[in-house]
Design a protein around this motif. Structure first.
Motif, PDB file in Angstrom:
ATOM      1  N   LEU A 188      -5.384  13.707   0.111  1.00  0.00           N
ATOM      2  CA  LEU A 188      -4.114  13.509   0.798  1.00  0.00           C
ATOM      3  C   LEU A 188      -4.025  14.511   1.941  1.00  0.00           C
ATOM      4  O   LEU A 188      -4.133  15.723   1.730  1.00  0.00           O
ATOM      5  CB  LEU A 188      -2.939  13.720  -0.171  1.00  0.00           C
ATOM      6  CG  LEU A 188      -1.545  13.768   0.453  1.00  0.00           C
ATOM      7  CD1 LEU A 188      -1.184  12.433   1.106  1.00  0.00           C
ATOM      8  CD2 LEU A 188      -0.501  14.154  -0.598  1.00  0.00           C
TER       9      LEU A 188
ATOM     10  N   ILE B 126       3.369   2.595  -0.226  1.00  0.00           N
ATOM     11  CA  ILE B 126       2.648   3.807  -0.593  1.00  0.00           C
ATOM     12  C   ILE B 126       1.678   3.510  -1.740  1.00  0.00           C
ATOM     13  O   ILE B 126       0.498   3.885  -1.691  1.00  0.00           O
ATOM     14  CB  ILE B 126       3.629   4.920  -1.023  1.00  0.00           C
ATOM     15  CG1 ILE B 126       4.740   5.104   0.015  1.00  0.00           C
ATOM     16  CG2 ILE B 126       2.899   6.214  -1.288  1.00  0.00           C
ATOM     17  CD1 ILE B 126       4.291   5.572   1.357  1.00  0.00           C
ATOM     18  N   ASP B 127       2.185   2.848  -2.775  1.00  0.00           N
ATOM     19  CA  ASP B 127       1.349   2.544  -3.931  1.00  0.00           C
ATOM     20  C   ASP B 127       0.207   1.594  -3.561  1.00  0.00           C
ATOM     21  O   ASP B 127      -0.908   1.723  -4.067  1.00  0.00           O
ATOM     22  CB  ASP B 127       2.192   1.929  -5.051  1.00  0.00           C
ATOM     23  CG  ASP B 127       3.021   2.978  -5.770  1.00  0.00           C
ATOM     24  OD1 ASP B 127       2.661   4.163  -5.712  1.00  0.00           O
ATOM     25  OD2 ASP B 127       4.046   2.609  -6.376  1.00  0.00           O
TER      26      ASP B 127
ATOM     27  N   HIS C 223       0.801  12.610  -7.382  1.00  0.00           N
ATOM     28  CA  HIS C 223       0.165  11.386  -7.868  1.00  0.00           C
ATOM     29  C   HIS C 223      -1.216  11.700  -8.452  1.00  0.00           C
ATOM     30  O   HIS C 223      -2.032  12.387  -7.832  1.00  0.00           O
ATOM     31  CB  HIS C 223       0.031  10.368  -6.740  1.00  0.00           C
ATOM     32  CG  HIS C 223      -0.124   8.979  -7.234  1.00  0.00           C
ATOM     33  ND1 HIS C 223      -1.286   8.516  -7.818  1.00  0.00           N
ATOM     34  CD2 HIS C 223       0.745   7.936  -7.256  1.00  0.00           C
ATOM     35  CE1 HIS C 223      -1.125   7.255  -8.162  1.00  0.00           C
ATOM     36  NE2 HIS C 223       0.102   6.867  -7.824  1.00  0.00           N
TER      37      HIS C 223
ATOM     38  N   LEU D   2      -2.538   3.633  -1.961  1.00  0.00           N
ATOM     39  CA  LEU D   2      -3.282   4.375  -2.974  1.00  0.00           C
ATOM     40  C   LEU D   2      -4.192   3.466  -3.779  1.00  0.00           C
ATOM     41  O   LEU D   2      -5.345   3.803  -4.070  1.00  0.00           O
ATOM     42  CB  LEU D   2      -2.310   5.100  -3.903  1.00  0.00           C
ATOM     43  CG  LEU D   2      -1.672   6.381  -3.350  1.00  0.00           C
ATOM     44  CD1 LEU D   2      -0.523   6.827  -4.243  1.00  0.00           C
ATOM     45  CD2 LEU D   2      -2.707   7.494  -3.239  1.00  0.00           C
TER      46      LEU D   2
ATOM     47  N   LYS E  21      -0.420  11.028   5.355  1.00  0.00           N
ATOM     48  CA  LYS E  21       1.032  10.853   5.478  1.00  0.00           C
ATOM     49  C   LYS E  21       1.480  11.508   6.768  1.00  0.00           C
ATOM     50  O   LYS E  21       1.354  12.710   6.944  1.00  0.00           O
ATOM     51  CB  LYS E  21       1.796  11.467   4.299  1.00  0.00           C
ATOM     52  CG  LYS E  21       3.281  11.021   4.301  1.00  0.00           C
ATOM     53  CD  LYS E  21       4.175  11.901   3.467  1.00  0.00           C
ATOM     54  CE  LYS E  21       4.642  13.122   4.201  1.00  0.00           C
ATOM     55  NZ  LYS E  21       5.593  12.817   5.339  1.00  0.00           N
TER      56      LYS E  21
ATOM     57  N   TYR F 120       6.000  12.875  -3.848  1.00  0.00           N
ATOM     58  CA  TYR F 120       5.482  11.819  -4.719  1.00  0.00           C
ATOM     59  C   TYR F 120       3.958  11.746  -4.639  1.00  0.00           C
ATOM     60  O   TYR F 120       3.263  11.658  -5.665  1.00  0.00           O
ATOM     61  CB  TYR F 120       6.116  10.490  -4.312  1.00  0.00           C
ATOM     62  CG  TYR F 120       5.547   9.273  -5.003  1.00  0.00           C
ATOM     63  CD1 TYR F 120       5.892   8.966  -6.315  1.00  0.00           C
ATOM     64  CD2 TYR F 120       4.667   8.416  -4.334  1.00  0.00           C
ATOM     65  CE1 TYR F 120       5.368   7.838  -6.936  1.00  0.00           C
ATOM     66  CE2 TYR F 120       4.153   7.294  -4.947  1.00  0.00           C
ATOM     67  CZ  TYR F 120       4.506   7.007  -6.254  1.00  0.00           C
ATOM     68  OH  TYR F 120       3.991   5.894  -6.874  1.00  0.00           O
ATOM     69  N   LEU F 121       3.438  11.796  -3.422  1.00  0.00           N
ATOM     70  CA  LEU F 121       1.995  11.692  -3.231  1.00  0.00           C
ATOM     71  C   LEU F 121       1.256  12.912  -3.764  1.00  0.00           C
ATOM     72  O   LEU F 121       0.192  12.785  -4.377  1.00  0.00           O
ATOM     73  CB  LEU F 121       1.688  11.500  -1.743  1.00  0.00           C
ATOM     74  CG  LEU F 121       2.089  10.151  -1.157  1.00  0.00           C
ATOM     75  CD1 LEU F 121       1.932  10.153   0.354  1.00  0.00           C
ATOM     76  CD2 LEU F 121       1.270   9.030  -1.773  1.00  0.00           C
TER      77      LEU F 121
ATOM     78  N   VAL G 200      -4.559  11.338  -6.397  1.00  0.00           N
ATOM     79  CA  VAL G 200      -4.914  12.306  -5.349  1.00  0.00           C
ATOM     80  C   VAL G 200      -5.750  13.420  -5.964  1.00  0.00           C
ATOM     81  O   VAL G 200      -5.334  14.086  -6.901  1.00  0.00           O
ATOM     82  CB  VAL G 200      -3.647  12.879  -4.681  1.00  0.00           C
ATOM     83  CG1 VAL G 200      -4.000  14.048  -3.770  1.00  0.00           C
ATOM     84  CG2 VAL G 200      -2.922  11.783  -3.900  1.00  0.00           C
TER      85      VAL G 200
END
Length: 562
Positions: free
Chosen positions: A170, A16-17, A240, A20, A199, A236-237, A243
């Motif tokens: 996102l 995921i990171d 973040h 990003l 996602k 989490y996203l 985003v």
């Protein structure tokens, strides 16, 4: 990112990171997305999509337990790669027109109706043989009062992004229809000029490999990354700091938990004080209890049979896991053919094989909305509830069931026009949602009381309206902007904020209206009783990926004439 990761213990967030970081680095190193570049990327995606389409459909049928020889496979073709290919093709036509002429080319001349509201023809689309393939169907976009021909188009996102960094959005993808997350992503990148982290919903996470193949040009250009994960990853996203914008397709409950907080007390307090968890732009499409109004009057037997299957098709498509599936039928208590018509619908439903209930929680929702234990919890029965009372069963009208239960209710009225006025008021006030609604209208009333019908369409507080036809076509045609009625807010989001598929880049769309006759001949490809729907679907894919007279002829000249 390290500090942020500490708030989500127990999750492996390296992929995921990394996604990003790659999107962020790409945004910092490159700016701009010219019209010419968007054209190039759109053409490349069309080529990649055509190569991945068969695997796309195979995966979807396997996940939804549809046998490959079953006619229902056609739904995965039409509501998957065909819809996405059509979006790319109609967008490509608009982008090329903007490049050559400075604005999109509309299929007709906008008209000023009732002295204050512009209506813009948006279907049939020129350049891909729509007038032949979908003979008899037309659609127009009604713009908000005050919009003029001088500000018909909004091309600011095409212009502003050419010399600026592209924001990172996102997209939380829908889990039911595969075209939804795909076209949401394409809208955000190719129209709005944004970079996207998609996602996938856990329900259709299996599509990630074919999405990566279909949209490889966007991934290679640093504009798209796709990740899987459950709700914890989504949370989490959303939180973040990288985003900058958010697009949600799902339920209002999911939206409110994301925007205002999962704890009920915190959510209530934040809504009252207008303090969302993130101060970023949020767009959404969040469902509907979709109504279908039957205007009383004389219909021929052929018209009644067609409209009965029309409604049945809208109930069973995708096992009824659709935000636009018909959930409420509104009839006139004084209509002599009411009982016979409802029996026709039930007979049509009985002729359609049940579908595997793949969406989580479906058996429990069916039991709640049908009021009985299903005889099979894996293959739920189609259910029409006659004479439902909004006072006695408010959940049938105020909650989206997302399952194959449809309620019918009857209204009393002094005349046909009085019924239509009352029915519009009823669905606006007593049926939840603002996404889409349908009206079936007798030919005689449509001719003699056209002004009344148009006034009632104007009063409908819905983003998409179908006259004699299911508004799923408003979604599928891709030149008809799709979204909830304007006026929603984060605090009261109803069916969502904003729209997608506005491939003509129109300003201030209020609603789209689809018009068609009471019957189409021969049978529409989306009807369950169509004799060969999947073959037609694949030929449509060929037509949209490579428009040509040859590919048109290979469809059988038109879908309707197949």
């Amino acid at each position: 990112m390290t500090l942020h990761r500490q708030s989500v213990k127990g999750l492996n967030l390296s992929e995921i990171d990394q996604a990003l970081e790659e999107l962020t680095e790409s945004s910092q190193s490159e700016v701009g997305l010219s019209v010419a570049r968007r054209i190039e990327l759109t053409e490349q995606c069309l080529r990649c999509l055509s190569q991945a389409a068969r695997d796309w459909v195979d995966l979807a049928c396997q996940a939804k337990q549809i046998p490959r020889e079953d006619a229902a496979c056609a739904e995965e073709v039409l509501a998957g790669p065909v819809s996405v290919a059509r979006f790319l093709q109609v967008l490509l036509l608009s982008l090329k027109a903007v490049k050559d002429d400075g604005k999109p080319r509309l299929p007709g001349k906008p008209e000023l109706k009732a002295g204050e509201q512009i209506r813009v023809p948006v279907f049939p689309t020129s350049g891909i043989y729509d007038a032949l393939v979908f003979y008899g169907l037309t659609a127009e976009a009604w713009l908000k009062p005050g919009t003029t021909t001088a500000n018909l188009f909004d091309l600011t996102r095409l212009e502003s992004s050419e010399n600026s960094a592209l924001p990172l959005t996102l997209v939380l993808g829908a889990g039911n229809v595969s075209a939804i997350p795909a076209t949401d992503v394409l809208t955000k990148i190719l129209q709005d000029g944004e970079r996207v982290l998609l996602k996938m919903n856990p329900v259709n996470a299996y599509l990630k490999p074919v999405f990566e193949r279909s949209f490889a040009p966007l991934i290679d250009a640093g504009l798209l990354r796709i990740v899987n994960g459950k709700a914890e990853v989504g949370a989490y996203l959303v939180a973040h700091p990288a985003v900058e914008r958010l697009h949600i397709t799902g339920s209002t409950q999911t939206h409110d938990a994301i925007v205002w907080g999962s704890d009920p007390e915190e959510r209530r307090a934040r809504i009252e004080s207008n303090q969302p968890l993130r101060e970023i732009p949020v767009t959404s499409e969040l469902g509907n209890v979709s109504p279908w109004i039957i205007v009383p009057g004389h219909y021929s037997e052929k018209q009644l049979q067609f409209q009965a299957e029309n409604i049945a098709a809208s109930i069973v498509n995708n096992a009824s896991f659709n935000c636009l599936a018909t959930k409420v039928i509104v009839t006139s208590a004084n209509w002599p053919d009411r009982d016979r018509f409802l029996t026709m619908i039930e007979q049509k439903l009985q002729q359609i094989p049940r579908r595997y209930a793949y969406y989580p929680g479906a058996p429990e929702r069916w039991q709640r909305f049908a009021g009985a234990e299903p005889d099979d919890r894996e293959y739920l029965p189609w259910r029409l509830i006659r004479d439902a009372d909004p006072a006695q069963s408010p959940h049938l009208f105020q909650e989206e069931s997302f399952v194959c239960v449809c309620a019918e209710t009857a209204l009393r009225a002094e005349s046909v026009s009085d019924f239509l006025e009352r029915a519009v008021e009823f669905v606006n006030q007593d049926v939840w949602g603002t996404l889409c609604a349908t009206i079936t209208v007798p030919d005689a009333f449509r001719k003699s009381d056209h002004a009344i019908l148009e006034r009632c369409i104007g009063k409908l507080n819905y983003g998409a309206v179908g006259i004699n036809h299911w508004p799923a076509l408003n979604y599928a045609f891709m030149t008809t902007p799709w979204g909830g009625a304007p006026g929603a807010t984060l605090q009261d989001v109803v069916s969502g904020i904003g729209n997608v598929h506005n491939t003509y880049f129109l300003t201030d769309v209020e609603k789209t209206v689809l018009y068609g006759p009471l019957t189409l001949f021969p049978k529409p490809v989306w009807f369950p009783s169509h004799p060969n729907p999947e073959a037609v679907g694949w030929r449509l894919l060929d037509l949209y990926t490579k428009p040509s007279l040859g590919n048109l002829l290979r469809t059988g000249l038109t879908v309707a004439l197949k």
